[in-house]
Design a protein around this motif. Structure first.
Motif, short mmCIF file in Angstrom:
data_model
loop_
_atom_site.label_atom_id
_atom_site.label_comp_id
_atom_site.label_asym_id
_atom_site.label_seq_id
_atom_site.Cartn_x
_atom_site.Cartn_y
_atom_site.Cartn_z
N LEU B 14 16.75 29.63 53.24
CA LEU B 14 16.01 28.36 53.26
C LEU B 14 14.70 28.53 54.01
O LEU B 14 13.65 28.03 53.59
N MET B 15 14.75 29.27 55.12
CA MET B 15 13.53 29.46 55.91
C MET B 15 12.49 30.26 55.12
O MET B 15 11.31 29.90 55.08
N VAL B 16 12.94 31.33 54.46
CA VAL B 16 12.00 32.17 53.72
C VAL B 16 11.39 31.41 52.56
O VAL B 16 10.18 31.49 52.29
N VAL B 17 12.23 30.61 51.87
CA VAL B 17 11.72 29.84 50.74
C VAL B 17 10.72 28.79 51.22
O VAL B 17 9.69 28.53 50.58
N GLY B 18 11.00 28.20 52.41
CA GLY B 18 10.05 27.23 52.95
C GLY B 18 8.72 27.89 53.29
O GLY B 18 7.65 27.35 52.98
N LEU B 19 8.79 29.08 53.90
CA LEU B 19 7.55 29.81 54.22
C LEU B 19 6.78 30.15 52.96
O LEU B 19 5.55 29.97 52.90
N ALA B 20 7.49 30.64 51.95
CA ALA B 20 6.82 31.01 50.69
C ALA B 20 6.17 29.79 50.07
O ALA B 20 5.06 29.87 49.53
N GLY B 21 6.84 28.63 50.18
CA GLY B 21 6.26 27.42 49.63
C GLY B 21 5.02 26.99 50.37
O GLY B 21 4.05 26.53 49.77
N ILE B 22 5.03 27.16 51.70
CA ILE B 22 3.84 26.79 52.47
C ILE B 22 2.67 27.67 52.06
O ILE B 22 1.53 27.22 52.01
N ILE B 23 2.94 28.93 51.72
CA ILE B 23 1.86 29.79 51.24
C ILE B 23 1.44 29.40 49.83
O ILE B 23 0.26 29.39 49.50
N TRP B 24 2.39 29.02 49.00
CA TRP B 24 2.16 28.90 47.56
C TRP B 24 1.58 27.54 47.17
O TRP B 24 0.79 27.45 46.24
N ARG B 25 2.00 26.49 47.87
CA ARG B 25 1.62 25.14 47.45
C ARG B 25 0.17 24.85 47.80
O ARG B 25 -0.38 25.42 48.74
N ARG B 26 -0.42 23.93 47.06
CA ARG B 26 -1.83 23.61 47.26
C ARG B 26 -2.06 22.25 47.84
O ARG B 26 -3.10 21.99 48.44
N THR B 27 -1.14 21.32 47.60
CA THR B 27 -1.37 19.95 48.06
C THR B 27 -0.58 19.69 49.33
O THR B 27 0.40 20.39 49.63
N VAL B 94 -5.36 21.13 50.02
CA VAL B 94 -5.58 21.71 51.34
C VAL B 94 -6.94 22.40 51.40
O VAL B 94 -7.65 22.31 52.41
N ASP B 95 -7.33 23.07 50.30
CA ASP B 95 -8.55 23.86 50.33
C ASP B 95 -9.82 23.00 50.34
O ASP B 95 -10.86 23.43 50.80
N LYS B 96 -9.70 21.79 49.80
CA LYS B 96 -10.91 20.99 49.61
C LYS B 96 -11.14 19.98 50.70
O LYS B 96 -12.18 19.33 50.72
N ILE B 97 -10.20 19.82 51.59
CA ILE B 97 -10.39 18.89 52.71
C ILE B 97 -11.00 19.70 53.84
O ILE B 97 -10.29 20.23 54.69
#
Lengths: 171, 102
Positions: B14-27, B94-97
């Motif tokens: 669960l922790m690894v998937v959460g970390l990967a999502g924080i890297i992968w997601r854009r909003t 995240v990138d545009k703010i």
């Protein structure tokens, strides 16, 4: 009996793994949220399997009932669609970090886990909810009150932030 | 059969998937969803450590409940913040703010 327990455990792990992967890699945010709900249900099942039914019920009530509804509202208010930002192709740096950071965490923490973890019980003991309540109102009164204070402050902060007027950008 | 190890491996997943999502997601909403995954893994690890070892059972249940309460508070605040960001910028990527003086 042991085999039945293992089977139930594996079924829940399957739900958690599938839900987690959908949560991270789905294009639409609504699908991601559905995956998150599946994962939360799987974790609640693991709590039941660990003979902690009260925590399992709380997991379903708080996470599935409250937090996911909040996230649904966030998706609806910000008009996120499946054609929006999440669907565009990723940058190269994101691919790099996606493959490196979680892999590093898996190998370091997984190695430590497998090397140093002690032998656990096979059958956890069930405890009464009454005793848990006595525990919270007896020796651990302060954390219990503090968490309610944190929730109150969070609620007040959310309401105050929600009242903010629209500000004209001057550029 | 070491069930403690298996529960901790699920929590690690669960922790690894959460970390990967924080890297992968854009909003910001994607990040919020992934933080919930991380916190859930933390709760599962605390619970397994208390229930399957000679440690105090009540402490583990209390810790998991506290994690859930903190996650609920965090989700509330983040929802309000995301709404404010959306009102000011009109987007939640995240990138545009990147304007400090909104």
């Amino acid at each position: 009996m042991d085999k039945i327990g293992l089977g139930v455990f594996l079924a829940h792990v399957l739900i958690i793994v599938a839900g987690g992967l959908v949560t991270v890699f789905a294009r639409s945010l609504v699908r991601a949220l559905t995956g998150l709900i599946a994962t939360l249900f799987g974790v609640a099942g693991l709590y039941f399997l660990m003979a902690a039914p009260f925590i399992g019920v709380m997991q379903v009530l708080i996470y599935v009932g409250a937090v996911s509804i909040l996230i649904f509202f966030a998706i609806a208010f910000t008009k996120s669609s499946h054609l929006g930002e999440e669907a565009r192709p990723r940058k190269q740096s994101q691919w790099f970090f996606l493959l490196s950071v979680p892999g590093l965490v898996i190998f370091s923490l997984g190695y430590l886990l497998i090397k140093f973890i002690p032998q656990g019980f096979l059958q956890p003991q069930e405890t009464q909810v009454k005793d848990l309540g006595g525990f919270f109102l007896g020796p651990y009164m302060l954390p219990f009150e503090l968490i309610s204070l944190v929730l109150l402050v969070a609620m007040m902060g959310a309401v105050i932030l929600g009242f903010e007027k629209k500000i004209k950008r001057e550029d | 059969m070491n069930y403690l190890l298996y529960y901790h491996l699920v929590a690690l997943f669960l922790m690894v998937v959460g970390l990967a999502g924080i890297i992968w997601r854009r909003t910001l909403i994607g990040l919020l969803i992934c933080v919930e995954l991380l916190l859930n893994g933390a709760g599962l690890a605390i619970m397994a450590s208390a229930k399957l070892t000679p440690a105090s059972d009540f402490l583990g249940q209390a810790g998991t409940l506290l994690v859930m309460g903190l996650a609920a508070a965090e989700a509330t605040i983040l929802l309000a913040l995301i709404l404010v960001v959306f009102k000011r910028f009109g987007k939640v990527e995240v990138d545009k703010i990147n304007i400090l003086r909104g």
